[in-house]
Structure formats: C-alpha cells, structure tokens
Design an enzyme around this catalytic site. Structure first.
Site, PDB file in Angstrom:
ATOM      1  N   TYR A 146       0.588  -1.050   0.412  1.00  0.00           N
ATOM      2  CA  TYR A 146       0.122  -0.137   0.138  1.00  0.00           C
ATOM      3  C   TYR A 146       0.987   1.005   0.130  1.00  0.00           C
ATOM      4  O   TYR A 146       1.811   1.220   0.859  1.00  0.00           O
ATOM      5  CB  TYR A 146      -0.960  -0.026   0.940  1.00  0.00           C
ATOM      6  CG  TYR A 146      -2.100   1.060   0.995  1.00  0.00           C
ATOM      7  CD1 TYR A 146      -3.066   0.526   0.466  1.00  0.00           C
ATOM      8  CD2 TYR A 146      -1.365   1.978   1.863  1.00  0.00           C
ATOM      9  CE1 TYR A 146      -3.581   2.029   0.412  1.00  0.00           C
ATOM     10  CE2 TYR A 146      -2.420   3.413   1.510  1.00  0.00           C
ATOM     11  CZ  TYR A 146      -3.505   3.439   0.848  1.00  0.00           C
ATOM     12  OH  TYR A 146      -4.921   4.337   0.824  1.00  0.00           O
ATOM     13  N   ASN A 232      -3.298   6.106   6.026  1.00  0.00           N
ATOM     14  CA  ASN A 232      -3.805   6.936   7.271  1.00  0.00           C
ATOM     15  C   ASN A 232      -5.227   5.186   7.989  1.00  0.00           C
ATOM     16  O   ASN A 232      -4.778   4.721   8.360  1.00  0.00           O
ATOM     17  CB  ASN A 232      -5.429   7.306   6.199  1.00  0.00           C
ATOM     18  CG  ASN A 232      -5.943   6.925   5.525  1.00  0.00           C
ATOM     19  OD1 ASN A 232      -6.281   5.877   5.812  1.00  0.00           O
ATOM     20  ND2 ASN A 232      -6.824   7.369   5.086  1.00  0.00           N
ATOM     21  N   THR A 255       3.570   9.311  12.047  1.00  0.00           N
ATOM     22  CA  THR A 255       4.915   8.447  12.364  1.00  0.00           C
ATOM     23  C   THR A 255       6.418   9.893  13.353  1.00  0.00           C
ATOM     24  O   THR A 255       5.007  10.460  13.616  1.00  0.00           O
ATOM     25  CB  THR A 255       5.690   9.322  10.734  1.00  0.00           C
ATOM     26  OG1 THR A 255       7.172   8.939  10.555  1.00  0.00           O
ATOM     27  CG2 THR A 255       5.457  11.230  10.445  1.00  0.00           C
ATOM     28  N   GLN A 277      10.445  16.313  10.224  1.00  0.00           N
ATOM     29  CA  GLN A 277       9.114  15.068  10.812  1.00  0.00           C
ATOM     30  C   GLN A 277       7.660  15.477  11.325  1.00  0.00           C
ATOM     31  O   GLN A 277       6.381  15.321  10.704  1.00  0.00           O
ATOM     32  CB  GLN A 277       9.579  14.413  12.218  1.00  0.00           C
ATOM     33  CG  GLN A 277       8.901  13.082  11.951  1.00  0.00           C
ATOM     34  CD  GLN A 277       9.472  11.680  11.040  1.00  0.00           C
ATOM     35  OE1 GLN A 277      10.355  11.839  10.499  1.00  0.00           O
ATOM     36  NE2 GLN A 277       8.662  11.411  11.296  1.00  0.00           N
ATOM     37  N   HIS A 280       5.291  15.740   8.632  1.00  0.00           N
ATOM     38  CA  HIS A 280       4.387  14.580   7.996  1.00  0.00           C
ATOM     39  C   HIS A 280       2.521  15.228   7.764  1.00  0.00           C
ATOM     40  O   HIS A 280       1.740  14.778   6.902  1.00  0.00           O
ATOM     41  CB  HIS A 280       4.729  13.822   8.320  1.00  0.00           C
ATOM     42  CG  HIS A 280       6.046  13.016   7.753  1.00  0.00           C
ATOM     43  ND1 HIS A 280       5.725  12.165   6.206  1.00  0.00           N
ATOM     44  CD2 HIS A 280       7.145  12.825   7.996  1.00  0.00           C
ATOM     45  CE1 HIS A 280       6.704  11.975   6.252  1.00  0.00           C
ATOM     46  NE2 HIS A 280       8.161  12.154   7.166  1.00  0.00           N
ATOM     47  N   GLU A 345       9.565   5.786  16.537  1.00  0.00           N
ATOM     48  CA  GLU A 345      10.471   4.570  15.183  1.00  0.00           C
ATOM     49  C   GLU A 345      11.643   5.465  14.646  1.00  0.00           C
ATOM     50  O   GLU A 345      12.222   4.146  14.305  1.00  0.00           O
ATOM     51  CB  GLU A 345       9.065   6.317  14.408  1.00  0.00           C
ATOM     52  CG  GLU A 345       9.423   4.784  12.928  1.00  0.00           C
ATOM     53  CD  GLU A 345       8.095   5.990  11.865  1.00  0.00           C
ATOM     54  OE1 GLU A 345       7.990   5.278  10.619  1.00  0.00           O
ATOM     55  OE2 GLU A 345       7.608   7.312  12.457  1.00  0.00           O
ATOM     56  N   HIS A 346      11.599   6.678  15.001  1.00  0.00           N
ATOM     57  CA  HIS A 346      13.342   7.685  14.891  1.00  0.00           C
ATOM     58  C   HIS A 346      13.377   7.733  16.373  1.00  0.00           C
ATOM     59  O   HIS A 346      12.755   8.476  17.021  1.00  0.00           O
ATOM     60  CB  HIS A 346      12.902   8.378  13.680  1.00  0.00           C
ATOM     61  CG  HIS A 346      12.006   7.931  12.242  1.00  0.00           C
ATOM     62  ND1 HIS A 346      10.789   8.158  11.793  1.00  0.00           N
ATOM     63  CD2 HIS A 346      12.435   7.036  11.198  1.00  0.00           C
ATOM     64  CE1 HIS A 346      10.714   7.958  10.949  1.00  0.00           C
ATOM     65  NE2 HIS A 346      11.609   6.855  10.433  1.00  0.00           N
ATOM     66  N   ASP A 379      14.704   8.246   5.605  1.00  0.00           N
ATOM     67  CA  ASP A 379      13.644   8.599   4.422  1.00  0.00           C
ATOM     68  C   ASP A 379      12.680   8.322   2.868  1.00  0.00           C
ATOM     69  O   ASP A 379      12.931   8.206   2.498  1.00  0.00           O
ATOM     70  CB  ASP A 379      12.459   9.871   4.641  1.00  0.00           C
ATOM     71  CG  ASP A 379      11.537  10.451   6.036  1.00  0.00           C
ATOM     72  OD1 ASP A 379      11.755   9.378   6.687  1.00  0.00           O
ATOM     73  OD2 ASP A 379      11.860  11.361   5.920  1.00  0.00           O
ATOM     74  N   GLU A 433       0.130 -35.203  29.750  1.00  0.00           N
ATOM     75  CA  GLU A 433      -0.772 -34.271  28.967  1.00  0.00           C
ATOM     76  C   GLU A 433      -2.043 -34.863  29.150  1.00  0.00           C
ATOM     77  O   GLU A 433      -2.869 -34.647  28.191  1.00  0.00           O
ATOM     78  CB  GLU A 433       0.078 -33.829  27.495  1.00  0.00           C
ATOM     79  CG  GLU A 433       0.929 -32.547  28.002  1.00  0.00           C
ATOM     80  CD  GLU A 433       1.815 -31.783  26.786  1.00  0.00           C
ATOM     81  OE1 GLU A 433       1.326 -32.408  25.652  1.00  0.00           O
ATOM     82  OE2 GLU A 433       2.340 -31.153  26.622  1.00  0.00           O
ATOM     83  N   HIS A 438      -1.435 -39.871  21.280  1.00  0.00           N
ATOM     84  CA  HIS A 438       0.030 -39.062  20.810  1.00  0.00           C
ATOM     85  C   HIS A 438       0.953 -40.475  22.003  1.00  0.00           C
ATOM     86  O   HIS A 438       2.344 -40.679  21.172  1.00  0.00           O
ATOM     87  CB  HIS A 438       0.170 -37.935  21.918  1.00  0.00           C
ATOM     88  CG  HIS A 438      -0.090 -37.162  21.054  1.00  0.00           C
ATOM     89  ND1 HIS A 438      -1.319 -36.543  20.855  1.00  0.00           N
ATOM     90  CD2 HIS A 438       0.465 -35.636  20.421  1.00  0.00           C
ATOM     91  CE1 HIS A 438      -1.062 -35.701  20.880  1.00  0.00           C
ATOM     92  NE2 HIS A 438      -0.923 -34.745  20.438  1.00  0.00           N
TER      93      HIS A 438
END
Length: 447
Positions: A146, A232, A255, A277, A280, A345-346, A379, A433, A438
């Site tokens: 996207y 978004n 961001t 920043q 954005h 994030e950064h 970026d 168990e 098994h």
C-alpha cells in the site's frame, strides 16, 4: 511548561510523561468531527471508523471490483472503470518525469536493494548421526504494497516496500495506491517509481477498500499472502481487521521522531530535523530530549524562524499543538531512559560521540548517529527501509526487512534409531498431558 506560544518546552519530566511522552492505543485516538460527519455522506448515518472499515471490507468481499469502483467514486471522487494501470502507462510516466528526479529515484532504488542484499537469510540443515534437523526459508507467494497518496505523493514508500520484497524472492508484487480526484490519476512520480522498481501490477484503489481487495482478492486485484505499507487511520484499521486472513507488517500509526541532543549539537540542525518530521501530518510526533535549557531555547527559536518559510506550515502548527515539544532531562542517561520507554520510530543522537551511546538504546525503529546521519536521509536514500514500527511497537517490532517476506518451515528428518531413542521421553510428556494417542504413536516407534 515554558516558552513562547508554539513549540513547548517542558521542564518537568513527570509532566512530559503525562503529555507528549504518553503513549495511546490506536483505538484511543479521538475521531475528528469532520470524519464522523463524512460518514453520514457515505453510509447515511453516523458511523465510527471501526464500523465504517468493517462495512467497506464486507462490500469488497461481496462485490469485488464493482465495490472498488464505487468506493473510488464515493470516497475519492474518481470516475474510472479501469482499476489496473497498464505497462504503457507506467513507461509513459517514467519517460515524463524530470531527468534529475528519475536519477534520484534510481539512485535510491540501488541503495535500498544493495542494503537489503546484505541481510543474512538462508535455510540450514544440521545433518548428523541419527538424522537431520533444520529450517527451510521460503519467500511468500505474493505481497500487496500500500502506497499512500494523500496531501503528498510518496514514491519513496513504494521503493522502500517493494524492493525488500523483491530481494527476498517474492515472485508476485502488486501495488495499490489512491487515484486522483475527478478524472485525475495516480501521481506520475509514484508510477515512475513503480516502473523503476519493475512492478508489473499497480491498482488505482486506496483506503480500507484497497486493503480488503488485497486480502480477499477481486477480479482485478489478486489475493496476496502479506500486506505491507503505511496509510491513514482507515488503512491501519483495515489491516488490523484482515490480519489472520493475511499477514501484515504491523499497525503503522502516525510517524514520529525523537532527538536526543547535548550542547555540542547545532540547534539549527535539530530544529530542521524536528520540523521535517512534523510536516508529515497533523498527528506526527517530533520530540527533543536534552539536559540543556540553553540548547532547548536556541532550538525553539530556530524552529520558529525556520517554520515561517515552510509551505506546510499549517500542518506543522497542528502537529506542534498535538504531540511535539522539548523535554528538559536531568542528564543524558535520563534522556535515554525516556527514549527506551517511548520506543520511537526514529531515534536521532545529536550528541558528542554518539557511537559510545549505542549500548544504552534498547527500543527504536531506526537509530541515527550524529548530525551527518539525519533522518531525512533514512527517508529516501540511506538504504534501510523507512517503513518502521510506530506507536511504541519498537518495543517488539522491527523495520520492514526481508523477514517480513519469508516464512520458515521447520525440517525434521530422523532415522529409525533416533526415533526409537526419542520415543520414551515423548511418551512421558504425552501421558503427562493426558494425550494417550500421542503416547501410543510414540510407543510404536520404540518396539
């Protein structure tokens, strides 16, 4: 809090924890009134974003391309029956782009590809006495990317998402991006980036409907195994709702950048990085941590000076009013403690000898060391993907990388002797168990 109207300076760390450093879930964001009012136009009643996304996804699952065309018209105001971009259209966009921009896109693509080719990624098989164990690493069959197309076209996001998938060996990649309004079309720089990256499929569809199309498939948009890319609120909610039916890279929110600076830094550069920043979108977060009130004041003044000449000034002012500001810390150690709690994030280190502080960093999507390693380079052209974890998810998540596009199959190939040897402890665990079948299957191998 101090400082002139605009960029705030917070001198109380506890106040900062309760304001700009306080993390909120995507579910907790207040829905803007204009979004709720818009839902009346779309659905005939007031609908919250979660429910709106659910309805859009259901319509795409039921009506396929017809729903996509309808939502293109209703949401984006686009009138087109052709959802897929042709190869000729991609080549035309590439030929029309300015030569210097084309060179920049090609340069970025080369660096992104070169960086991701260095990531270790290989299957392994340990063949020893008694058999073999290992892991088989295979690319997923298909990926949907996207690419946002809102107030600013983002061809860099296409390159940063498509190229790692290609390096990982994904054979089928499709890009979905919103069309322009009216008789308009996808921004030509996005189409040019798609051509440079060698993308064969680009669809004119955005928002939650694009995520639904890639998750479940339509006549024009094939169903994919994994969806990546930021968008978004509606895109983030759609990824959240389709997860499980399809893989995703994460729920990517607004961001964010956090800058740690000391008195050795240049306040003009710190101001420029924070403003970069904040432009954005209105929910972007840009936060400066520093133990120096003098540096904080100088950076604040530079922010106000530089802001006056920026085209996206109104967006930046809205962001500053939401989740931006400076926090005065006791020392750099406290700044790093706050940064690890915030998990940005950064994370940008504008400090003397930034390399000596790497050991203090536990949680960050990307770490930018020194004034020459500024986040804008990340970026576009540094090499790592700029799709990074937001909203504090850097506590457990990673930037987009090759591992987003592969899956691991465990390999077990034991011989008869090893099977018999492992049978007894397997039986013990199975009976603990209360799984008799098994235990019986293991017992047969021990005879």
């Amino acid at each position: 809090m101090s400082g002139e109207a605009g960029w705030p300076i917070i001198t109380d760390v506890e106040e900062a924890r309760d304001t700009i450093l306080k993390r909120r879930s995507l579910r907790d964001y207040a829905v803007p009134q204009h979004v709720i009012e818009r839902s009346v136009d779309l659905f005939g009643e007031r609908v919250m974003p979660d429910d709106a996304v659910r309805r859009i996804i259901r319509s795409v699952r039921e009506a396929g391309d017809q729903a996509l065309i309808q939502w293109n018209q209703t949401i984006d105001g686009t009138r087109t029956d052709s959802l897929l971009v042709t190869r000729a259209e991609l080549e035309l966009a590439l030929s029309a782009v300015a030569p210097e921009l084309r060179r920049a896109l090609e340069f970025a693509a080369e660096r992104i590809r070169a960086f991701h080719r260095k990531q270790p990624l290989s299957s392994w098989i340990d063949a020893g006495e008694g058999g073999s164990l290992g892991q088989l690493i295979r690319p997923v069959d298909s990926v949907g990317v996207y690419v946002p197309g809102g107030s600013a076209p983002l061809p860099s996001s296409l390159l940063m998402s498509v190229i790692p998938a290609q390096v990982a060996g994904v054979p089928d990649v499709i890009v979905c991006t919103p069309p322009g309004s009216g008789a308009g079309d996808i921004h030509p720089t996005i189409l040019a980036a798609a051509a440079i990256a060698g993308v064969e499929k680009v669809a004119r569809v955005g928002g939650a409907q694009a995520i639904a199309a890639m998750a479940y498939g339509t006549k024009s948009v094939p169903r994919v195994a994994t969806i990546v890319g930021a968008g978004n609120l509606f895109v983030a909610l759609a990824k959240q709702q389709v997860y499980g039916d399809v893989g995703i890279d994460g729920i990517l929110g607004p961001t964010e950048t956090m800058v740690i600076a000391d008195e050795s830094a240049d306040p003009r550069l710190a101001a420029a990085d924070l403003l970069a920043q904040a432009e954005h979108d209105e929910l972007a977060s840009a936060i400066l941590l520093t133990p120096s009130i003098d540096f904080a004041t100088a950076a604040q003044a530079d922010i106000h000076r530089q802001l006056e000449r920026l085209a996206r000034r109104d967006i930046i002012l809205s962001a500053i009013g939401n989740r931006c500001g400076t926090v005065i810390t006791a020392d750099l150690d406290q700044a790093f403690d706050l940064a690890n709690d915030y998990a940005a994030e950064h994370l940008c280190l504008l400090v003397e000898d930034p390399w000596s502080w790497i050991g203090k960093v536990r949680n960050a999507g990307g770490l930018f060391l020194g004034e020459h390693s500024y986040e804008v380079l990340g970026d576009y052209v540094a090499g790592p993907s700029h799709v990074m974890p937001t909203g504090g998810t850097a506590r457990f998540a990673s930037p987009l990388n090759l591992l987003n596009f592969v899956k691991i199959t465990s390999l077990i190939g034991l011989d008869k002797g090893s099977a018999a040897e492992l049978s007894a402890p397997a039986q013990q665990l199975a009976r603990a168990e209360s799984l008799d079948a098994h235990a019986a299957a293991a017992e047969l191998r021990s005879r």
